[in-house]
Design a protein around this motif. Structure first.
Motif, PDB file in Angstrom:
ATOM      1  N   VAL A 183      55.782  46.257  40.870  1.00 26.09           N
ATOM      2  CA  VAL A 183      55.055  47.382  41.464  1.00 26.09           C
ATOM      3  C   VAL A 183      53.568  47.136  41.279  1.00 26.09           C
ATOM      4  O   VAL A 183      53.096  46.922  40.156  1.00 26.09           O
ATOM      5  CB  VAL A 183      55.469  48.717  40.818  1.00 26.09           C
ATOM      6  N   THR A 184      52.847  47.142  42.377  1.00 23.78           N
ATOM      7  CA  THR A 184      51.408  46.896  42.332  1.00 23.78           C
ATOM      8  C   THR A 184      50.699  47.945  43.166  1.00 23.78           C
ATOM      9  O   THR A 184      51.310  48.608  44.007  1.00 23.78           O
ATOM     10  CB  THR A 184      51.077  45.481  42.848  1.00 23.78           C
ATOM     11  N   GLY A 185      49.395  48.091  42.917  1.00 19.08           N
ATOM     12  CA  GLY A 185      48.623  49.084  43.664  1.00 19.08           C
ATOM     13  C   GLY A 185      47.403  49.506  42.891  1.00 19.08           C
ATOM     14  O   GLY A 185      46.868  48.764  42.060  1.00 19.08           O
ATOM     15  N   GLY A 186      46.959  50.722  43.170  1.00 15.99           N
ATOM     16  CA  GLY A 186      45.732  51.219  42.577  1.00 15.99           C
ATOM     17  C   GLY A 186      45.820  51.359  41.078  1.00 15.99           C
ATOM     18  O   GLY A 186      46.793  51.896  40.554  1.00 15.99           O
TER      19      GLY A 186
ATOM     20  N   TYR B  42      38.890  43.051  33.106  1.00 20.78           N
ATOM     21  CA  TYR B  42      40.159  43.351  33.746  1.00 20.78           C
ATOM     22  C   TYR B  42      40.625  42.169  34.596  1.00 20.78           C
ATOM     23  O   TYR B  42      39.850  41.296  34.973  1.00 20.78           O
ATOM     24  CB  TYR B  42      40.033  44.594  34.628  1.00 20.78           C
ATOM     25  N   GLY B  43      41.905  42.152  34.872  1.00 25.38           N
ATOM     26  CA  GLY B  43      42.480  41.124  35.743  1.00 25.38           C
ATOM     27  C   GLY B  43      42.911  39.869  35.028  1.00 25.38           C
ATOM     28  O   GLY B  43      43.377  38.922  35.665  1.00 25.38           O
TER      29      GLY B  43
ATOM     30  N   PRO C 231      41.078  45.596  46.794  1.00 28.90           N
ATOM     31  CA  PRO C 231      41.035  44.162  47.133  1.00 28.90           C
ATOM     32  C   PRO C 231      42.037  43.331  46.334  1.00 28.90           C
ATOM     33  O   PRO C 231      42.660  42.423  46.866  1.00 28.90           O
ATOM     34  CB  PRO C 231      39.584  43.779  46.790  1.00 28.90           C
ATOM     35  N   GLY C 232      42.178  43.632  45.051  1.00 28.98           N
ATOM     36  CA  GLY C 232      43.141  42.882  44.255  1.00 28.98           C
ATOM     37  C   GLY C 232      44.568  43.057  44.742  1.00 28.98           C
ATOM     38  O   GLY C 232      45.365  42.115  44.744  1.00 28.98           O
TER      39      GLY C 232
ATOM     40  N   THR D 253      47.227  40.268  46.082  1.00 27.49           N
ATOM     41  CA  THR D 253      48.591  40.180  45.556  1.00 27.49           C
ATOM     42  C   THR D 253      49.613  40.147  46.681  1.00 27.49           C
ATOM     43  O   THR D 253      50.569  39.360  46.663  1.00 27.49           O
ATOM     44  CB  THR D 253      48.866  41.367  44.620  1.00 27.49           C
ATOM     45  N   ILE D 254      49.445  41.018  47.687  1.00 32.59           N
ATOM     46  CA  ILE D 254      50.372  41.048  48.822  1.00 32.59           C
ATOM     47  C   ILE D 254      50.315  39.728  49.583  1.00 32.59           C
ATOM     48  O   ILE D 254      51.359  39.178  49.986  1.00 32.59           O
ATOM     49  CB  ILE D 254      50.033  42.227  49.760  1.00 32.59           C
ATOM     50  N   TYR D 255      49.116  39.192  49.757  1.00 30.59           N
ATOM     51  CA  TYR D 255      48.977  37.927  50.493  1.00 30.59           C
ATOM     52  C   TYR D 255      49.688  36.793  49.748  1.00 30.59           C
ATOM     53  O   TYR D 255      50.424  36.006  50.357  1.00 30.59           O
ATOM     54  CB  TYR D 255      47.493  37.600  50.679  1.00 30.59           C
TER      55      TYR D 255
END
Length: 1343
Positions: free
Chosen positions: A172-175, A294-295, A333-334, A338-340
């Motif tokens: 699960v990814t997102g904001g 972060y990241g 943007p991150g 991730t989706i790409y």
């Protein structure tokens, strides 16, 4: 805190909720019965090692294998900390560094470099974590270096943390910041995410912090944990966060591990840091030696997810690679990156529309053609969904976003957009699973492998609804044999719905259950079941066989038979005999007939004797039913029992096995479940015969257990007594009385004959049961009668000495009062002294009540007697009598529900009774008894009538019996199904489903109508466009023939449409979207086998003619070992001046099949447009790199030599090859050495002496394609052009074909070669499939 103090604190915390303490407590209470089934089963499986041992093992293993990162060189940063302190460029203060890090180092300089100044050390933060004030549940955590191998982390999770290997991985990814979702969408997302994780046994991976999408996931898990369907440890939620951004992380540090560490969730004081989410179950905290950045966790999380998705999980003999799906909510943007990356790696993504920002941008353009996704459109969407930060978007960033979104949408098979209430989607869990199946369906597999893989996924997820709707469709016809492996997996993993589905789709249990299958099923018994432990005891007692092979499995079917015989009784023979000399028993053909023997010889007549061998009959349904019953699997056993023919015997055996197992089962819940299931199967069986029915006492007890037999004995004894009294003159009258009473009994005995009546028989049972109700009711009634009678007698009558009149007044009169015979003197109104005796001397009159002799009036308190009478009548006539009526009604309903069954029992018993008794009626029956006495005692003739049933039936009798049993079974199942439907709960559920379906239809109806209108408009536009193209063609033809002039041409459409080269009559619409006709693979952002990233080039900026001012691609040329055969690197222009383009340059042909190409600044330009990368990449030369792809085909034939067809068209087979270092199959072609004819790849699979012959085949072959190849290795200055030649063999006996096959088989180059059926699912490179499709079209073959 000093290390010693830390260790002391750790030792004080040892044993926290430890297993040894619980085990000790269990041992202290000898008679303790555990009520929690799941806990007891897990306790039964656990080894005798305590939690302390696990902690010690973890404390030693983790520091040895998992590291953290520490800054070892302090370099002062220009920025201050939030507290105003001086910090290092790593973000930590002086105090937070090691002592060595603050000392001056002359050899390191002043520039802080993480590669030099950050070192790995054993981690000091791991163990258990408890969130103070929120939840007392213990979680797991570990601090790891960002360079930790994924295999080590996976080993930690599965081996030391004890996590079961997942069936699905949900990323699960997102904001990362809190965002608002619509309440309904939030509820749907939470419910769907939890449902898919619960039903499939998935791991959920998030960022782990208490914010944004991670908080949404945590709250979903929290809500589920508070629901009634929650079970401990069901949902695994893993948070992968950055160690340097975790607020209050100092409390997690402990050199030997924390068991547990207490963590305070402090959102108010976190500042720029984040808190861990308390609803996650496990945390992996990634450390790179910095603070506040972060990241850091993204690369490790990506590697970990990829590693897990490459693992294989095996259950029940079926192995699948763990699938992974990415779920996207909101995001920036991150998230887009991730989706790409996910879609590039083939990971399906589910985007939740309505969650905001990136998710909504992608959802808005997901259904558009790629050519319509332009820079201006993306800019418009960003201005809508990124209002706050839109001004920060530069032109290059918008171009990058456009390119990434185009690539994401281009892979539509990997992209699923969940729209609330649209497109028929209602649940997120269905959308997630459909996305995985859609991605799996789009992958290329040989034959039925694709469908088989999808079915394995559905079984692993335990989602039969997905299997029914997505897999078992008309698109693929399943063979029963193809379902056998998944059928085995469904049985072992206890998934009855899938077993039922497979049976509905053609699986025959008689074909499925073989000896090996049955043995495999018993080898994979549920370890928590009692039968498994009994088998282990049998195996432990088995003597070792020195001649046995070490690799042979110890468990054999005769071990199973030994345990079953213990449960069924010694009167049965073993179901599976011990094989002689460790061989397999001699099996007869499967005969599904199980017979119940009532004489104590055998429960099943399975065995036949032959010379020297034990042969037996294997019944697949019986064997599978026993396997399910011994594990107490109710639903599975019910499905298998419904398939059986001899259902009565099977039900009896199941009942017997379950009852015996329940006696030994220590778990109370399991024992009760077994008894309930045993009663159910006993009810199904209807009849039961005791094999030990012998012995005089047992027969006597059995005789007197029948009510009618007791009545017979009583009537006969009374008749003898009455007859004796009649023969004696003194007792003549008593004998007459006795015989009159005996007459009543004989009359009642005649009622027994009515039991054969279907109407009157159950009524007799009702009367018998009501008599029992009356008997217990009389106890209650007697209390009221005696209490009122004694009180009344004491108040009314003084000093009555006659016992009979005492009984009459206290009991008899009180009893008659219930029926309305109220004494007239009780209220003093109808008092008459003539009806009573004042002194009680008259034996025929009662004694008078207390009265006033002068006034002739009663002296007792009249009000008191009246009050007592009213209360007495109230309780007896209203309360107790209505209670008796209610008891009668309950008994009547109970019997009436089973009228048919009771009647059958009574009829059977009556027929059996009259069959077993002499036929002569009394008194002639004395002659029958005399004959029987002479035969048995005098002549000593043995009795034959005790053989009630046959040991072996004739074939016609057996067939009739089985037909009768099947008929009864079907009736029973239909009745149960009908009763299930008639239950109020089921009716309410059905009505609810209908209402939901109606609401869904009403909601979808406007959408369907809108979609239908859009389809009609699109169809109309297409027809108009075709008409316009046809008219243009007619106009051009007429003009070419001189029938018109330019001035007379009508304007039918745009000039661009008129001048389209493909616009001709009957021309079909292009399958490729505008813009994709240039190249797509050549513009992938990641260049293959190197870290170089291309400059993003959207579709509209591909042509060189289109202005693209910000275009600044990087330069890349790979270094290769054979540099002498390559062009120069190209980073300087001098060596390139010697190259001659658009001509034959020595041995290299630098001409393009598309005509002369442009040369700019000494470098040729790709004729198809921009690629985002300059140089020659990994290709050998600048300009065109020519390749050759021979497509060697033949017709696919069946065993008799006929050509196979599919959809009328013939089927082709093509020669494909897979080299050792390659992951894909490919056509045997590619690049060629300068001056050579055959490709290098083809030479590797052919013997050298066959090369000239194959060159001749190529010369005679048909050229299918010549031109540009869209290859990911292409650049702006180097590209691949190919020639595809078809070499087809019409005859299967062709000499050249046989010679080719012999040379292929003789080749030993390490390559894999095969003839593969040509189909759109053939797993080849996309470019090779395009060439193969063209070849199939030339032959009119199936593709």
């Amino acid at each position: 805190m000093e290390p010693s103090a830390l260790r002391k604190a750790g030792s004080e915390q040892e044993g926290f909720e430890g297993l040894p303490r619980r085990v000790t407590d269990l041992g202290m209470v000898s008679n303790l019965r555990r009520s929690n089934s799941s806990l007891f089963k897990s306790w039964r499986l656990q080894c005798p090692f305590g939690n302390n041992d696990k902690q010690e093992s973890l404390s030693s293993w983790i520091p040895e294998n998992i590291k953290k990162k520490e800054c070892v060189y302090f370099v002062e940063s220009s920025k201050l900390s939030d507290a105003g302190k001086v910090v290092c460029q790593c973000g930590y203060t002086h105090e937070q560094h090691l002592e060595e890090a603050t000392k001056p180092h002359t050899f390191q300089g002043t520039q802080w470099d993480p590669k030099k100044h950050v070192q790995e050390m054993p981690t000091d933060a791991f163990g258990d974590i408890v969130f103070t004030g929120l939840s007392q549940k213990v979680k797991k955590y570990v601090r790891v270096s960002q360079d930790t191998p994924s295999s080590v982390i996976y080993h930690l999770m599965t081996q030391h943390w004890g996590l079961e290997v997942p069936n699905l991985l949900i990323s699960v990814t997102g904001g990362a910041k809190n965002f608002n979702m619509k309440p309904r969408l939030k509820s749907i997302f939470r419910r769907g995410l939890v449902k898919v994780a619960q039903t499939t046994g998935a791991w959920i991976i998030t960022g782990g912090s208490h914010a944004g999408v991670m908080k949404q996931v945590g709250e979903a898990v929290r809500d589920f944990s508070l629901s009634s369907s929650y079970k401990e440890g069901e949902l695994i939620t893993i948070g992968v966060a950055t160690w340097g951004t975790v607020h209050r992380r100092e409390g997690l540090i402990h050199p030997t591990g924390s068991f547990p560490a207490e963590y305070i969730l402090d959102e108010d004081g976190q500042g720029n840091l984040t808190c861990l989410d308390s609803n996650h179950s496990h945390f992996i905290l990634v450390d790179d030696g910095t603070h506040g950045q972060y990241g850091v966790e993204i690369p490790l999380r990506t590697r970990l997810e990829k590693f897990i998705s490459e693992q294989t999980k095996e259950r029940g003999g079926v192995a699948i690679k763990i699938p992974i799906v990415c779920v996207v909510l909101e995001g920036g943007p991150g998230t887009l990156h991730t989706i790409y990356n996910a879609t590039t790696n083939g990971t399906p993504c589910v985007v939740v529309e309505g969650s905001g920002r990136v998710a909504d941008v992608i959802a808005q353009v997901a259904n558009l053609p790629v050519s319509d996704i332009t820079i201006s459109l993306i800019q418009q969407k960003l201005s809508v969904f990124f209002q706050e930060m839109f001004e920060t978007f530069t032109e290059s960033r918008i171009v990058e976003w456009t390119k990434k979104i185009q690539d994401i949408v281009r892979r539509r098979q990997l992209l699923t957009v969940f729209r609330e209430g649209k497109d028929g989607q209602q649940d997120v869990d269905v959308a997630i699973l459909q996305a995985l199946l859609k991605a799996s369906r789009s992958q290329d597999h040989f034959g039925h492998e694709n469908w088989d893989h999808q079915l394995k996924l559905a079984v692993a997820w335990n989602r039969v609804d997905i299997a029914r709707s997505e897999i078992f469709t008309d698109e693929w016809q399943w063979k029963p044999s193809d379902l056998h492996p998944t059928m085995t997996a469904a049985l072992i993993s206890n998934k009855p719905e899938f077993v039922k589905l497979f049976l509905e789709n053609g699986v025959q249990l008689k074909e499925f259950v073989t000896w090996d299958t049955l043995l495999y099923l018993y080898e994979n018994l549920d370890p928590s079941c009692l039968f498994h432990s009994k088998l282990q005891k049998v195996l432990a007692e088995e003597p070792e066989c020195p001649a046995c092979a070490p690799a042979a499995p110890r468990l054999q079917m005769h071990h199973v038979a030994q345990v079953l015989r213990e449960l069924l009784g010694d009167f049965t023979q073993p179901l599976y005999p011990r094989p002689p000399h460790n061989g397999r028993p001699r099996l007869l053909l499967p005969v599904p007939h199980v017979k119940l023997n009532v004489q104590g010889v055998s429960l099943w007549s399975l065995y036949k004797r032959s010379s020297g061998h034990v042969t037996f009959t294997m019944d697949p349904i019986r064997d599978l039913l026993i396997w399910a019953i011994v594990q107490n699997r109710r639903e599975l056993a019910g499905i298998i029992w419904a398939q059986s023919q001899d259902c009565i015997a099977a039900a009896l055996a199941c009942s017997k096995i379950l009852k015996e197992l329940s006696k030994e089962e220590e778990d109370t819940d399991s024992s009760e479940e077994m008894l309930a299931l045993a009663e159910e199967y006993e009810h199904r069986a209807i009849l039961f015969y005791d094999p030990d029915e012998c012995g005089l006492m047992k027969k006597a007890a059995l005789y007197f257990s029948d009510f009618w037999n007791k009545l017979d004995v009583g009537a006969i004894l009374l008749f003898v007594a009455g007859l004796t009294c009649r023969l004696i003159p003194v007792t003549l009258y008593p004998g007459r009385v006795i015989l009159s009473l005996d007459f009543i009994l004989f009359c009642l005995r005649l009622m027994h004959i009515f039991t054969i009546s279907k109407t009157l028989g159950p009524k007799i049972i009702i009367v018998k049961r009501m008599m029992k109700d009356v008997f217990f009711f009389l106890f209650l009634l007697a209390v009221w009668v005696v209490s009122f009678g004694v009180a009344k007698q004491a108040i009314l009558i003084h000093n009555e000495r006659r016992v009979d009149w005492l009984f009459r007044g206290a009991v008899y009169h009180s009893y008659l009062t219930i029926f309305g015979q109220i004494p007239g003197y009780i209220d003093g109104v109808n008092f008459n002294p003539e009806h009573c005796s004042p002194n009680g001397t008259d034996p025929y009159k009662p004694k008078c009540p207390e009265s006033d002799a002068t006034q002739q009036r009663p002296a007792f308190p009249e009000w008191l007697t009246v009050l007592l009478l009213c209360l007495y009548l109230l309780f007896t006539n209203i309360l107790l009598l209505n209670l008796l009526i209610a008891m009668f009604n309950y008994t009547f309903q109970q019997v009436q529900e089973h009228t048919d069954q009771i009647w059958k029992f009574q009829r059977h018993d009556l027929i059996e009774e009259y069959h077993g008794r002499p036929a002569a009626p009394p008194p002639f029956i004395l002659l029958s008894h005399l004959q029987l006495f002479i035969k048995r005692v005098v002549l000593k003739t043995p009795a034959k009538r005790h053989k009630q049933l046959k040991n072996k039936l004739e074939k016609n009798e057996e067939a009739a019996l089985l037909s009768w049993e099947i008929y009864l079974k079907e009736n029973y199942l239909q009745n149960r199904q009908f009763q299930q439907k008639q239950r109020p709960e089921q009716k309410i559920e059905d009505i609810s489903n209908k209402v939901d379906a109606m609401v869904d239809l009403l909601d979808l109806d406007p959408l369907k109508r809108m979609g239908s209108m859009e389809q009609r408009l699109a169809s109309l536009e297409e027809q108009v466009a075709q008409t316009a193209r046809a008219l243009h063609w007619i106009v051009r033809t007429l003009r070419a023939s001189g029938f018109s002039s330019e001035a007379d041409v009508p304007t039918l459409a745009s000039q661009k449409a008129v001048e389209e080269p493909d616009a001709e009559p009957g021309g079909r619409k292009k399958t490729e979207e505008p813009g994709d006709s240039y190249h797509v693979n050549a513009r992938h952002l990641l260049y293959p086998n190197c870290p170089v990233t291309r400059f993003p080039v959207p579709n509209e900026k591909v042509p060189w003619e289109t202005e693209f001012l910000i275009y600044d691609p990087p330069f890349y040329t790979a270094e290769r070992k054979d540099a002498a055969a390559m062009d120069p690197v190209g980073d300087t222009l001098e060596p390139l001046f010697t190259i001659q383009y658009n001509v034959v340059d020595g041995l290299r042909d630098r001409r393009s099949f598309h005509g002369p190409y442009t040369v700019q600044a000494g470098l040729p330009l790709n004729p198809m447009g921009r690629t985002g990368l300059r140089g020659r990449g990994s290709l050998s030369c600048f300009g065109p790199n020519h390749t050759l792809y021979p497509m060697v085909t033949r017709w696919r034939r069946n065993e008799d030599g006929a050509i196979c067809r599919k959809s009328i068209k013939k089927m082709l087979e093509v020669l494909v090859v897979k080299l050792p270092l390659s992951e894909h199959w490919a056509l045997p072609g590619g690049s060629r050495e300068p001056g050579e004819t055959l490709p290098r790849k083809l030479k590797r699979i052919l013997r050298q002496e066959h090369w000239p012959s194959f060159e001749n085949l190529l010369k005679c072959g048909m050229e299918v394609y010549k031109g540009y190849m869209d290859d990911p290795r292409n650049t702006d200055n180097a590209w691949i052009e190919t020639v595809a030649v078809s070499v087809h063999f019409q005859d299967q006996n062709d000499v050249e074909l046989n010679r080719l096959n012999s040379n292929l088989h003789a080749c030993d180059s390490g390559a894999s070669i095969r003839w593969q059926v040509v189909d759109r699912r053939i797993p080849l490179h996309a470019n090779h499939k395009t060439l193969l499709q063209k070849a199939a079209a030339e032959f009119g073959a199936h593709y």
